[in-house]
Design a protein around this motif. Structure first.
Motif, short mmCIF file in Angstrom:
data_model
loop_
_atom_site.label_atom_id
_atom_site.label_comp_id
_atom_site.label_asym_id
_atom_site.label_seq_id
_atom_site.Cartn_x
_atom_site.Cartn_y
_atom_site.Cartn_z
N ILE A 89 -42.93 17.24 44.44
CA ILE A 89 -43.17 16.00 45.49
C ILE A 89 -42.23 16.07 46.51
O ILE A 89 -42.65 15.92 47.75
N ILE A 124 -44.46 9.19 38.49
CA ILE A 124 -43.89 9.47 39.73
C ILE A 124 -42.98 8.22 40.35
O ILE A 124 -42.49 8.38 41.43
N LEU A 160 -42.83 18.06 38.74
CA LEU A 160 -43.06 16.95 39.81
C LEU A 160 -41.87 16.96 40.82
O LEU A 160 -42.00 16.52 41.76
#
Length: 328
Positions: free
Chosen positions: A124, A157, A120
């Motif tokens: 992202i 996140i 991630l």
């Protein structure tokens, strides 16, 4: 918050400089009944080379393109291959490959979310890059990817959220309707799946943005997140702090901000009344007041807000309550 996020945050949203010929890019909307993309961007492969690659790009570029909703996405054919090529695809200069990679992020997040969890931190920032892409097709696909990331990874996140949140607020504030609506749905997904305890402090920063449209979108997110705390969570977070935030939005420029503040104030009033409407067995000696007026909503507002703000809050909450009484 990163310097990039802060720089984007202070950018007043406007229509993209490069616009597409219709609400779905330069493509014609497929006929009703098509549940998937007329041309699957996964057909574009890094194995294709030479003239075949050029012909494939021309063929797909001239074909219709449809955005696939999350529930209609199918699993990837090869998980290992998809993961190995994911970052390269996301960072490609070919927008079709970028869209393919974004849709693979969505598929992996839905069907194999553990496989992307450790990536991630790399994924992202590249999704954010696509959110900034002037091509509407790439931008909207990235927005849909953001929504699926929120749904799959929740609080995982949170440390990567700032630039993502900044771009979604910007996109939800622009004039291009189909991009705006997609961004609003992604923000709803964010407030649904990310813990409000972690999310509210980040949203609070955007309530003071110089763009009234960004403030409005942030206010709506803030308003949706607070009830998810629950009664005890709101009390722990601080009703006094929340009422000050809501009161400041009551006088904001746009009606969306003011309406979000009104809804939030009614929620806070309900929580306040519940916490002060205890049975004698539930009361402790420290919660008993000799003067009932000291425990009233009106006294609470005057004790936590300026006189003008308190009057504005009481006017909003009293009118709403009177309307409920009359309606009943």
């Amino acid at each position: 918050m990163s310097e990039t996020a802060l720089r984007d945050l202070n950018t007043v949203p406007s229509s993209d400089r490069k616009t597409e010929s219709s609400s779905k890019g330069s493509f014609t909307k497929p006929y009703v009944g098509s549940a998937i993309e007329n041309v699957d961007v996964s057909l574009v492969s890094t194995k294709i080379n030479g003239n075949d690659a050029m012909n494939a790009a021309v063929e797909i570029g001239n074909s219709e393109f449809e955005y696939v909703e999350s529930e209609n996405l199918s699993d990837v054919e090869d998980v290992d291959t998809s993961i190995k090529t994911l970052l390269v695809g996301l960072d490609s200069k070919d927008w079709l490959l970028v869209c393919e990679a974004l849709n693979n992020v969505r598929r992996l997040s839905i069907f194999h979310k553990e496989s992307v969890l450790n990536m991630l931190g790399d994924v992202i920032p590249l999704v954010v890059k696509s959110l900034k892409n002037p091509r509407s097709t790439v931008c909207k696909t990235a927005i849909m990817t953001s929504a699926d990331i929120f749904s799959a990874y929740n609080d995982h996140i949170i440390d990567l959220l700032d630039p993502l949140l900044t771009q979604l607020l910007l996109k939800s504030s622009q004039d291009k309707r189909f991009v705006c609506e997609a961004a609003e749905r992604a923000l709803v997904a964010m407030t649904t799946w990310v813990s409000p305890v972690l999310l509210l402090p980040k949203l609070q920063l955007y309530l003071k943005n110089r763009s009234p449209r960004i403030r409005a979108k942030a206010s709506m997110c803030f308003c949706r997140s607070v009830p998810r705390l629950g009664v005890e969570g709101i009390k722990t977070y601080g009703i006094d702090k929340l009422i000050q935030i809501a009161a400041s939005q009551l006088s904001d420029q746009l009606p969306e901000s003011r309406e979000a503040a009104r809804i939030l104030l009614l929620e806070l009033q309900t929580v306040f009344n519940k916490s002060h409407d205890l049975t004698p067995t539930e009361l402790s000696p420290t919660t008993v007041s000799e003067d009932p007026e000291m425990d009233s909503w009106e006294h609470f507002c005057h004790s936590k807000l300026s006189p003008l703000s308190a009057q504005a809050v009481l006017r909003v909450t009293n009118i709403a309550r009177e309307g409920l009484v009359i309606g009943s």
